[in-house]
Design an enzyme around this catalytic site. Structure first.
Site, PDB file in Angstrom:
ATOM      1  N   ASN A 260       0.826  -1.201   0.000  1.00  0.00           N
ATOM      2  CA  ASN A 260       0.000   0.000   0.000  1.00  0.00           C
ATOM      3  C   ASN A 260       0.862   1.254   0.000  1.00  0.00           C
ATOM      4  O   ASN A 260       1.876   1.319   0.695  1.00  0.00           O
ATOM      5  CB  ASN A 260      -0.896   0.014   1.241  1.00  0.00           C
ATOM      6  CG  ASN A 260      -1.842  -1.163   1.295  1.00  0.00           C
ATOM      7  OD1 ASN A 260      -2.919  -1.126   0.716  1.00  0.00           O
ATOM      8  ND2 ASN A 260      -1.448  -2.238   1.974  1.00  0.00           N
ATOM      9  N   SER A 261       0.450   2.267  -0.780  1.00  0.00           N
ATOM     10  CA  SER A 261       1.142   3.549  -0.850  1.00  0.00           C
ATOM     11  C   SER A 261       2.589   3.330  -1.325  1.00  0.00           C
ATOM     12  O   SER A 261       2.792   2.783  -2.400  1.00  0.00           O
ATOM     13  CB  SER A 261       1.075   4.265   0.504  1.00  0.00           C
ATOM     14  OG  SER A 261       1.447   5.622   0.395  1.00  0.00           O
ATOM     15  N   MET A 262       3.582   3.711  -0.538  1.00  0.00           N
ATOM     16  CA  MET A 262       4.971   3.464  -0.934  1.00  0.00           C
ATOM     17  C   MET A 262       5.221   1.960  -1.098  1.00  0.00           C
ATOM     18  O   MET A 262       6.135   1.539  -1.806  1.00  0.00           O
ATOM     19  CB  MET A 262       5.909   4.054   0.110  1.00  0.00           C
ATOM     20  CG  MET A 262       7.377   4.122  -0.273  1.00  0.00           C
ATOM     21  SD  MET A 262       8.277   5.109   0.965  1.00  0.00           S
ATOM     22  CE  MET A 262       9.974   4.739   0.547  1.00  0.00           C
ATOM     23  N   GLY A 264       3.496   0.306  -2.877  1.00  0.00           N
ATOM     24  CA  GLY A 264       3.271   0.097  -4.306  1.00  0.00           C
ATOM     25  C   GLY A 264       4.549   0.128  -5.114  1.00  0.00           C
ATOM     26  O   GLY A 264       4.544  -0.220  -6.297  1.00  0.00           O
ATOM     27  N   ASN A 283      -1.094  -0.959  -4.535  1.00  0.00           N
ATOM     28  CA  ASN A 283      -2.121   0.068  -4.345  1.00  0.00           C
ATOM     29  C   ASN A 283      -1.505   1.227  -3.548  1.00  0.00           C
ATOM     30  O   ASN A 283      -1.400   1.169  -2.334  1.00  0.00           O
ATOM     31  CB  ASN A 283      -3.308  -0.505  -3.577  1.00  0.00           C
ATOM     32  CG  ASN A 283      -4.505   0.434  -3.539  1.00  0.00           C
ATOM     33  OD1 ASN A 283      -4.377   1.633  -3.721  1.00  0.00           O
ATOM     34  ND2 ASN A 283      -5.675  -0.127  -3.271  1.00  0.00           N
TER      35      ASN A 283
END
Length: 424
Positions: A260-262, A264, A283
């Site tokens: 998730n986020s970084m 990703g 994501n």
């Protein structure tokens, strides 16, 4: 730039193009609009836990937020700390009275509020570490009250170091189950992966959930400041996979990694090298951290930069200050210049690895993340040769924020329905 992204059948089309909407952590129509700063995004981050019935309570969140002065980091930390302390005391009273479910729910809420309060504090502020330990302690007290309990784990790492994690079993009855390894990003803790990351959502669907942190992530760094971020994320992932596959309740053929986020960036990077991963979720897919963080700090990623870039930095925006203090510190460039930060971020790049990812990949993005982040992820996705699926969550779906922070139920429906199909 025109961006055409694959959507799930029946997904509504936004009336506002992603090419004209904000950026990662920016305000979007699906936000409450209580603050003009990034405080609004962090408020939503607290709200999402309530989607699982065990986390932030809207009344507690709103009453706390209304006492906060926008952009005032001290006010933010003080007010959330007061709420966290009150709810933690409530949890203790419930536990002493034998009310295990009430205690578990209150400890989870207190854990959330401690994390919310510490978010913007700098590492040099002693309150940051103290509040982190309260956040972690409350979650662990809640974890022991689940059935089956959420199990704190220690992941052996290189040079005698360890990484923190939690294992959530889908069932107490035994047997090998499909398992998703859930990873946060640049500002998430292992504990909040229970709700934000999808731990609770996974268990509801019959998956084990392995929540873990790698070097540089908030909890790992708080517990051992010598552990800073590294671009070769396949290394810590190898140790995490070793741990997962050492368990007799994990199906080795159905092991997924969700970033998730970084994360990703981290998850696709790991999947390019770690072939025991059978599916990967990004994501949001971030193949190149440098332009994304430069844009987040208000700089043109395509423009040259020099020492004068420091004079252009506006630290009145809390998220920008967070990036040049906490994120820099966990990257191992704390106290350095912005050019040094930008140069270091250049190492976090997936270019050239498109053909090395061979397992199925799901890329999810929110329309409110803006054209830069969406475009970078889409361009990398187009070059992938593995089985792949791409999903843009639109404004009209109410999940357009970064990592669908304002619609976790939709986020997890997309991710786990896809994973169900892959592992079918």
């Amino acid at each position: 730039m025109n961006i055409s992204l694959t959507q799930t059948s029946g997904a509504p089309t936004s009336a506002k193009s992603a090419t004209t909407m904000g950026a990662i952590f920016g305000d979007t129509p699906g936000m409450p609009g209580m603050f003009k700063s990034n405080f609004d995004y962090q408020l939503v981050r607290g709200m999402l836990a309530g989607a699982y019935g065990e986390g932030g309570a809207f009344g507690e969140l709103y009453s706390t937020a209304r006492r906060v002065v926008d952009r005032d980091i001290n006010s933010w930390a003080v007010e959330w700390g007061l709420t966290a302390e009150r709810i933690e005391a409530l949890a203790g009273d419930c536990l002493c009275g034998g009310h295990r479910v009430s205690a578990r729910e209150a400890f989870l809420r207190a854990s959330l509020y401690w994390r919310t309060g510490l978010f913007y504090l700098e590492g040099k502020d002693p309150r940051q570490l103290a509040m982190y330990h309260r956040h972690r302690s409350c979650f662990r007290q809640a974890a022991a009250l689940f059935d089956p309990p959420i199990e704190p784990v220690i992941i052996p790492y290189e040079n005698g170091k360890t990484l923190p994690g939690y294992f959530m079993r889908a069932s107490a009855t035994g047997g090998r189950r499909p398992t998703v390894m859930i990873l946060g990003g640049g500002d998430s803790t292992c504990e909040e992966l229970y709700d934000f990351g999808g731990g609770a959502a996974a268990v509801r669907r019959g998956y084990n959930a392995f929540l873990w942190e790698g070097p540089g992530q908030v909890g790992a760094f708080a517990l051992d400041p010598s552990l800073t971020y590294r671009p070769d994320w396949e290394v810590p992932t190898r140790y995490a996979v070793d741990y997962a596959l050492s368990r007799d309740d994990v199906d080795p053929k159905r092991l997924a990694l969700a970033g998730n986020s970084m994360g990703g960036y981290f998850a696709p990077r790991a999947a390019a090298y770690e072939k025991r991963i059978a599916a990967v979720i990004a994501n949001s897919l971030i193949p190149n951290l440098k332009p994304v963080l430069m844009a987040g700090l208000g700089f043109d990623p395509s423009a040259p930069y020099g020492d004068a870039v420091e004079d252009k930095m506006d630290l009145s925006e809390p998220m920008k200050k967070y990036m040049v203090t906490n994120v820099c510190q966990r990257l191992g460039v704390g106290g350095g210049s912005l050019p040094a930060l930008f140069d270091d971020l250049g190492r976090y790049n997936l270019a050239g690895l498109e053909g090395e990812i061979t397992c199925p990949l799901l890329s999810v993005a929110g329309e409110g993340e803006g054209p830069l982040a969406i475009g970078l992820g889409h361009d990398f996705y187009e070059k992938l040769t593995c089985p792949k699926t791409e999903r843009l969550v639109c404004l009209l779906e109410g999940g357009e924020a970064h990592c669908q922070m304002n619609n976790p139920s939709l986020k997890h429906q997309i991710e786990f329905d896809w994973l169900d199909d892959v592992f079918k």
